[in-house]
Design an enzyme around this catalytic site. Structure first.
Site, PDB file in Angstrom:
ATOM      1  N   LYS A  23       0.828  -1.221   0.000  1.00  0.00           N
ATOM      2  CA  LYS A  23       0.000   0.000   0.000  1.00  0.00           C
ATOM      3  C   LYS A  23       0.854   1.259   0.000  1.00  0.00           C
ATOM      4  CE  LYS A  23      -2.076  -0.437   3.953  1.00  0.00           C
ATOM      5  NZ  LYS A  23      -1.504  -1.582   4.623  1.00  0.00           N
ATOM      6  N   ARG A  98      -8.598   1.909   9.518  1.00  0.00           N
ATOM      7  CA  ARG A  98      -8.137   0.596   9.945  1.00  0.00           C
ATOM      8  C   ARG A  98      -9.217  -0.133  10.751  1.00  0.00           C
ATOM      9  NH1 ARG A  98      -2.653   1.336   8.945  1.00  0.00           N
ATOM     10  NH2 ARG A  98      -1.292   0.155  10.307  1.00  0.00           N
ATOM     11  N   ARG A 137      11.610  -5.274   4.631  1.00  0.00           N
ATOM     12  CA  ARG A 137      11.348  -3.868   4.317  1.00  0.00           C
ATOM     13  C   ARG A 137      12.401  -2.946   4.934  1.00  0.00           C
ATOM     14  NH1 ARG A 137       5.461  -1.425   5.063  1.00  0.00           N
ATOM     15  NH2 ARG A 137       5.706  -1.870   7.276  1.00  0.00           N
ATOM     16  N   ARG A 170      12.170  -0.382  10.282  1.00  0.00           N
ATOM     17  CA  ARG A 170      11.258   0.173  11.281  1.00  0.00           C
ATOM     18  C   ARG A 170      11.237  -0.717  12.514  1.00  0.00           C
ATOM     19  NH1 ARG A 170       5.681   1.334   8.221  1.00  0.00           N
ATOM     20  NH2 ARG A 170       4.983   0.414  10.161  1.00  0.00           N
ATOM     21  N   ARG A 181       0.876  -7.432  14.428  1.00  0.00           N
ATOM     22  CA  ARG A 181       0.221  -6.486  13.518  1.00  0.00           C
ATOM     23  C   ARG A 181      -0.664  -7.221  12.513  1.00  0.00           C
ATOM     24  NH1 ARG A 181       5.041  -3.620  11.173  1.00  0.00           N
ATOM     25  NH2 ARG A 181       3.597  -2.523   9.825  1.00  0.00           N
TER      26      ARG A 181
HETATM   27  P1  AMP Z   1       1.665   1.627   9.182  1.00  0.00           P
HETATM   28  O1  AMP Z   1       2.827   2.510   8.889  1.00  0.00           O
HETATM   29  O2  AMP Z   1       0.448   1.965   8.364  1.00  0.00           O
HETATM   30  O3  AMP Z   1       1.991   0.155   9.107  1.00  0.00           O
HETATM   31  O4  AMP Z   1       1.236   1.915  10.714  1.00  0.00           O
HETATM   32  C1  AMP Z   1       2.133   1.678  11.765  1.00  0.00           C
HETATM   33  C2  AMP Z   1       1.409   1.761  13.103  1.00  0.00           C
HETATM   34  O5  AMP Z   1       0.797   3.058  13.254  1.00  0.00           O
HETATM   35  C3  AMP Z   1       0.272   0.788  13.292  1.00  0.00           C
HETATM   36  O6  AMP Z   1       0.717  -0.479  13.737  1.00  0.00           O
HETATM   37  C4  AMP Z   1      -0.566   1.514  14.349  1.00  0.00           C
HETATM   38  O7  AMP Z   1       0.020   1.425  15.634  1.00  0.00           O
HETATM   39  C5  AMP Z   1      -0.446   2.963  13.904  1.00  0.00           C
HETATM   40  N1  AMP Z   1      -1.505   3.344  12.934  1.00  0.00           N
HETATM   41  C6  AMP Z   1      -1.341   3.749  11.651  1.00  0.00           C
HETATM   42  N2  AMP Z   1      -2.512   4.019  11.058  1.00  0.00           N
HETATM   43  C7  AMP Z   1      -3.468   3.773  11.991  1.00  0.00           C
HETATM   44  C8  AMP Z   1      -4.894   3.847  11.994  1.00  0.00           C
HETATM   45  N3  AMP Z   1      -5.588   4.234  10.903  1.00  0.00           N
HETATM   46  N4  AMP Z   1      -5.535   3.530  13.145  1.00  0.00           N
HETATM   47  C9  AMP Z   1      -4.874   3.150  14.256  1.00  0.00           C
HETATM   48  N5  AMP Z   1      -3.539   3.039  14.314  1.00  0.00           N
HETATM   49  C10 AMP Z   1      -2.829   3.347  13.206  1.00  0.00           C
END
Ligand code: AMP
Length: 226
Positions: A23, A98, A137, A170, A181
């Site tokens: 994504k 999410r 990644r 990360r 996750r």
């Molecule tokens: P990502 O970079 O999209 O994989 O997000 C990394 C982390 O950020 C996730 O594991 C959540 O802890 C937090 N996060 C990102 N987007 C959301 C969302 N829409 N709702 C809740 N937590 C989020």
């Protein structure tokens, strides 16, 4: 070169799928190519954490554990941005919504602001492949460019092709946190797919195809959907 066909979609495009489905990579490509904003809630939260803001401090423990940050926090962040005067009608959302509640509230928000319903692209991938993607990644510490040491390595190991920035892993991309996750995804995001399927706004995409092929498919999908 900017292609007006996608910018004239006139609505939000939501990229839905588990972490590691591509994504982020695709959202960056599409946003750059069509000159529309890319909203990554994960990037926004990471930026808050880096700056040490109150929002960042409250979000950090959730993110470190691989759990979702509370809905209100994320909703306020996104809505504040999109409600800015002159914010474009078309933009790409990556990692948001999410949860079911985020999706419902965001739909309400769009309606209240006289904006069109979003278009949703679901990235479909299998779990084994996801683990490989996530553990491989690497992200540029300067410009945020995303690589994969297995499928999409940089020309020079550890160094970004675009700006030479150091590539980092990360902290939430280690196997334990990734497993959590993915669990979070399976428990929650599947509901979203059902929600949007019912609304008839869901396009499905094979997230396992090579990144360049996925980008081309996305362009084909988005252009005629005007
Ligand atoms: P990502 O970079 O999209 O994989 O997000 C990394 C982390 O950020 C996730 O594991 C959540 O802890 C937090 N996060 C990102 N987007 C959301 C969302 N829409 N709702 C809740 N937590 C989020």
């Amino acid at each position: 070169m900017a292609d007006p066909s996608v910018a004239s979609l006139g609505r939000a495009v939501i990229f839905l799928g588990p972490p590691g489905a591509g994504k982020g990579t695709q959202a960056r490509q599409i946003a750059k190519r069509f000159d529309v904003p890319h909203i990554s809630t994960g990037d926004m939260i990471r930026e808050h954490i880096q700056r040490g803001t109150p929002l960042g401090q409250s979000a950090r423990p959730f993110m470190d554990r691989g759990e979702l940050v509370p809905d209100e926090v994320v909703l306020n962040m996104v809505e504040e941005l999109v409600a800015q005067p002159g914010f474009p009608e078309t933009f790409v959302l990556d990692g948001f919504p999410r949860t079911f509640r985020q999706a419902e509230r965001f739909d309400e928000f769009l309606r209240e602001h006289g904006r069109a319903e979003p278009l949703v692209v679901h990235f479909v991938v299998d779990t084994k492949q996801l683990l490989r993607r996530l553990t491989g990644r690497r992200t540029c510490s300067v410009g945020g460019e995303i690589y994969n040491i297995y499928d999409n390595p940089p020309r020079v190991p550890g160094q970004c092709d675009v700006d030479g920035g150091k590539l980092i892993q990360r902290p939430d991309d280690n196997e334990d946190v990734i497993t959590r996750r993915l669990g979070t995804y399976i428990a929650r995001t599947r509901l979203l797919v059902d929600y949007y399927r019912k609304e008839n706004a869901l396009l499905e995409l094979d997230g396992l195809a090579p990144p360049a092929v996925v980008t081309e498919r996305l362009i084909e999908m988005l252009a005629p959907a005007r």
